[in-house]
Scaffold this motif. Structure first.
Motif, PDB file in Angstrom:
ATOM      1  N   VAL A  39     -44.884 -28.430  45.260  1.00  0.00           N
ATOM      2  CA  VAL A  39     -45.383 -29.746  44.837  1.00  0.00           C
ATOM      3  C   VAL A  39     -46.850 -29.657  44.878  1.00  0.00           C
ATOM      4  O   VAL A  39     -47.787 -29.141  45.842  1.00  0.00           O
ATOM      5  CB  VAL A  39     -44.830 -30.699  46.273  1.00  0.00           C
ATOM      6  CG1 VAL A  39     -45.503 -31.921  46.380  1.00  0.00           C
ATOM      7  CG2 VAL A  39     -43.534 -30.415  46.339  1.00  0.00           C
ATOM      8  N   THR A  56     -45.326 -20.879  47.759  1.00  0.00           N
ATOM      9  CA  THR A  56     -44.042 -20.845  46.983  1.00  0.00           C
ATOM     10  C   THR A  56     -43.662 -19.066  46.870  1.00  0.00           C
ATOM     11  O   THR A  56     -42.483 -18.777  46.882  1.00  0.00           O
ATOM     12  CB  THR A  56     -43.991 -21.387  45.512  1.00  0.00           C
ATOM     13  OG1 THR A  56     -45.356 -20.949  44.792  1.00  0.00           O
ATOM     14  CG2 THR A  56     -43.956 -22.882  45.673  1.00  0.00           C
ATOM     15  N   GLN A 103     -45.444 -27.578  50.159  1.00  0.00           N
ATOM     16  CA  GLN A 103     -43.704 -27.552  50.134  1.00  0.00           C
ATOM     17  C   GLN A 103     -43.216 -27.628  48.812  1.00  0.00           C
ATOM     18  O   GLN A 103     -43.813 -27.598  47.588  1.00  0.00           O
ATOM     19  CB  GLN A 103     -43.419 -29.103  50.565  1.00  0.00           C
ATOM     20  CG  GLN A 103     -44.123 -30.353  49.927  1.00  0.00           C
ATOM     21  CD  GLN A 103     -44.038 -31.543  50.747  1.00  0.00           C
ATOM     22  OE1 GLN A 103     -43.177 -32.268  50.805  1.00  0.00           O
ATOM     23  NE2 GLN A 103     -45.224 -31.751  51.371  1.00  0.00           N
ATOM     24  N   ALA A 104     -41.814 -27.411  48.433  1.00  0.00           N
ATOM     25  CA  ALA A 104     -41.455 -27.145  47.172  1.00  0.00           C
ATOM     26  C   ALA A 104     -39.893 -27.537  47.322  1.00  0.00           C
ATOM     27  O   ALA A 104     -39.085 -27.844  48.270  1.00  0.00           O
ATOM     28  CB  ALA A 104     -41.305 -25.706  46.910  1.00  0.00           C
ATOM     29  N   THR A 105     -39.449 -27.839  45.780  1.00  0.00           N
ATOM     30  CA  THR A 105     -38.018 -28.270  45.680  1.00  0.00           C
ATOM     31  C   THR A 105     -37.580 -26.716  45.600  1.00  0.00           C
ATOM     32  O   THR A 105     -38.174 -25.799  45.287  1.00  0.00           O
ATOM     33  CB  THR A 105     -37.770 -28.865  44.384  1.00  0.00           C
ATOM     34  OG1 THR A 105     -38.116 -27.812  43.406  1.00  0.00           O
ATOM     35  CG2 THR A 105     -39.028 -30.026  44.112  1.00  0.00           C
ATOM     36  N   SER A 122     -34.271 -31.545  46.212  1.00  0.00           N
ATOM     37  CA  SER A 122     -34.865 -32.221  45.369  1.00  0.00           C
ATOM     38  C   SER A 122     -34.858 -32.261  44.000  1.00  0.00           C
ATOM     39  O   SER A 122     -33.723 -31.858  43.763  1.00  0.00           O
ATOM     40  CB  SER A 122     -36.331 -31.912  45.760  1.00  0.00           C
ATOM     41  OG  SER A 122     -37.308 -32.943  45.414  1.00  0.00           O
ATOM     42  N   ASP A 123     -35.724 -32.311  43.040  1.00  0.00           N
ATOM     43  CA  ASP A 123     -35.487 -32.547  41.850  1.00  0.00           C
ATOM     44  C   ASP A 123     -35.566 -31.622  40.602  1.00  0.00           C
ATOM     45  O   ASP A 123     -35.764 -31.778  39.591  1.00  0.00           O
ATOM     46  CB  ASP A 123     -36.451 -33.896  41.360  1.00  0.00           C
ATOM     47  CG  ASP A 123     -37.953 -33.441  41.577  1.00  0.00           C
ATOM     48  OD1 ASP A 123     -38.137 -32.414  41.727  1.00  0.00           O
ATOM     49  OD2 ASP A 123     -38.645 -34.271  40.922  1.00  0.00           O
ATOM     50  N   SER A 124     -35.158 -30.339  41.144  1.00  0.00           N
ATOM     51  CA  SER A 124     -34.850 -29.408  40.164  1.00  0.00           C
ATOM     52  C   SER A 124     -33.560 -29.430  40.008  1.00  0.00           C
ATOM     53  O   SER A 124     -32.713 -30.130  40.472  1.00  0.00           O
ATOM     54  CB  SER A 124     -35.461 -27.938  40.781  1.00  0.00           C
ATOM     55  OG  SER A 124     -36.808 -27.687  40.828  1.00  0.00           O
ATOM     56  N   ARG A 162     -41.187 -39.458  51.672  1.00  0.00           N
ATOM     57  CA  ARG A 162     -41.128 -38.231  51.580  1.00  0.00           C
ATOM     58  C   ARG A 162     -40.514 -37.568  52.834  1.00  0.00           C
ATOM     59  O   ARG A 162     -41.305 -37.618  54.027  1.00  0.00           O
ATOM     60  CB  ARG A 162     -42.505 -37.868  51.240  1.00  0.00           C
ATOM     61  CG  ARG A 162     -42.578 -35.941  51.411  1.00  0.00           C
ATOM     62  CD  ARG A 162     -43.937 -35.656  50.892  1.00  0.00           C
ATOM     63  NE  ARG A 162     -44.708 -36.017  49.887  1.00  0.00           N
ATOM     64  CZ  ARG A 162     -44.457 -35.811  48.515  1.00  0.00           C
ATOM     65  NH1 ARG A 162     -43.684 -34.621  48.273  1.00  0.00           N
ATOM     66  NH2 ARG A 162     -44.884 -36.313  47.290  1.00  0.00           N
ATOM     67  N   ASN A 163     -39.785 -36.694  52.719  1.00  0.00           N
ATOM     68  CA  ASN A 163     -38.790 -36.179  54.249  1.00  0.00           C
ATOM     69  C   ASN A 163     -38.590 -37.167  54.984  1.00  0.00           C
ATOM     70  O   ASN A 163     -38.702 -36.797  56.603  1.00  0.00           O
ATOM     71  CB  ASN A 163     -39.633 -35.037  54.554  1.00  0.00           C
ATOM     72  CG  ASN A 163     -39.912 -33.831  53.645  1.00  0.00           C
ATOM     73  OD1 ASN A 163     -38.741 -33.494  53.138  1.00  0.00           O
ATOM     74  ND2 ASN A 163     -40.846 -33.368  53.404  1.00  0.00           N
ATOM     75  N   THR A 170     -37.974 -32.119  50.598  1.00  0.00           N
ATOM     76  CA  THR A 170     -38.280 -30.815  50.090  1.00  0.00           C
ATOM     77  C   THR A 170     -38.436 -29.831  51.264  1.00  0.00           C
ATOM     78  O   THR A 170     -38.448 -30.028  52.444  1.00  0.00           O
ATOM     79  CB  THR A 170     -39.688 -31.118  49.424  1.00  0.00           C
ATOM     80  OG1 THR A 170     -40.502 -31.470  50.634  1.00  0.00           O
ATOM     81  CG2 THR A 170     -39.684 -32.128  48.555  1.00  0.00           C
ATOM     82  N   THR A 198     -36.900 -26.138  36.759  1.00  0.00           N
ATOM     83  CA  THR A 198     -37.634 -26.958  37.432  1.00  0.00           C
ATOM     84  C   THR A 198     -38.049 -28.520  36.826  1.00  0.00           C
ATOM     85  O   THR A 198     -37.484 -28.498  35.351  1.00  0.00           O
ATOM     86  CB  THR A 198     -39.144 -26.579  37.875  1.00  0.00           C
ATOM     87  OG1 THR A 198     -39.796 -26.060  36.516  1.00  0.00           O
ATOM     88  CG2 THR A 198     -38.790 -25.260  38.325  1.00  0.00           C
TER      89      THR A 198
END
Length: 261
Positions: A39, A56, A103-105, A122-124, A162-163, A170, A198
């Motif tokens: 993110v 990441t 943070q990350a997907t 999340s959005d991957s 968010r979260n 995420t 992604t």
């Protein structure tokens, strides 16, 4: 087995915040793929001394190792352990309670002779092709289901969705978020090919409406992963009036992993 991995930064002047790996265990049985989309941090900071690529790389590396070395551990537990390990690496130096802590997907798939396990957070996206050629998208669509008003500003997103319960999640510092992921197990005989993307690559479907998920999969199979990313870049450049991208960044890191099992 045949694999193809393409990952391209959205801005050549900035490091790529995506992470991708494909692994084949030494036993020769099965394999795994891991794709993270970091993110992008706000300009006013994240409370962390480290960059998103640092995060990441740590999280993706831990998750890759765990999915391969511990095939007995469910993917949710593997993600939970990877988050815990990564958080411990900077808990003494950084404010991990900050809403924009790195943070990350997450997309993970692991296959054996008997089954294919998957996890999407999340959005991957993860696309699954069956032996008959049908394509099923495996998505965590919580962001897409939120009203546009809930995503109006970064401050609103951070404070309200968010979260947060009723929002989206995420992988950041809380290992329990792994239980929020979309997960499942498919019979190995029902899976011919996997394609993980992604959201910089899923723009082909979700922003520019070049086709549906099955069309996207067919494009990658025929033209290749690099061609999909190149087409997205063409569409981004052409969208001078921001008709499709609107508030989104002009270009985003784009990663595609294509694996014929």
């Amino acid at each position: 087995m045949r694999t193809e991995l393409v990952s391209e930064p959205g801005d050549q002047a900035r490091p790529n915040e995506d992470f991708a790996s494909v692994t084949l265990p030494a036993s020769g049985q099965g394999g795994a793929l891991v794709v993270l989309d970091g993110v992008t941090p706000p300009k006013d900071g994240t409370g962390c001394l480290h960059s998103v690529p640092w995060f990441t790389a740590r999280l993706g590396g831990a998750l890759t190792e765990l999915t391969v070395s511990r095939p007995d551990v469910p993917l949710t537990e593997a993600l939970s352990r990877a988050i815990t390990r990564t958080a411990a690496a900077h808990a003494d130096t950084c404010d991990l309670s900050h809403p924009r802590t790195p943070q990350a997907t997450v997309v993970v798939a692991r296959w054996s002779a008997e089954s294919v396990e998957y996890l999407v957070l999340s959005d991957s996206a993860l696309l699954v092709e069956s032996p008959t050629g049908s394509v099923t998208p495996l998505l965590d669509d919580r962001i897409a289901r939120l009203p546009r008003s809930a995503l109006a500003t970064d401050a609103l997103v951070d404070s309200a969705v968010r979260n947060k319960e009723g929002g989206f999640f995420t992988a950041a510092t809380d290992p329990s978020v792994a239980e929020r992921a979309v997960t499942g197990v498919l019979p190995r005989a029902e899976v011919r090919t996997l394609c993980a993307l992604t959201d910089g690559a899923t723009r082909w479907v979700e922003k520019f409406h070049e086709g549906d998920w099955e069309d996207c999969f067919r494009f990658v199979r025929k033209e290749g992963s690099a061609a999909l990313v190149a087409r997205v870049r063409e569409l981004e450049v052409a969208d001078t009036e921001r008709v499709f991208l609107r508030r989104s960044k002009p270009h985003d890191d784009a990663t595609v992993v294509f694996a014929e099992l």
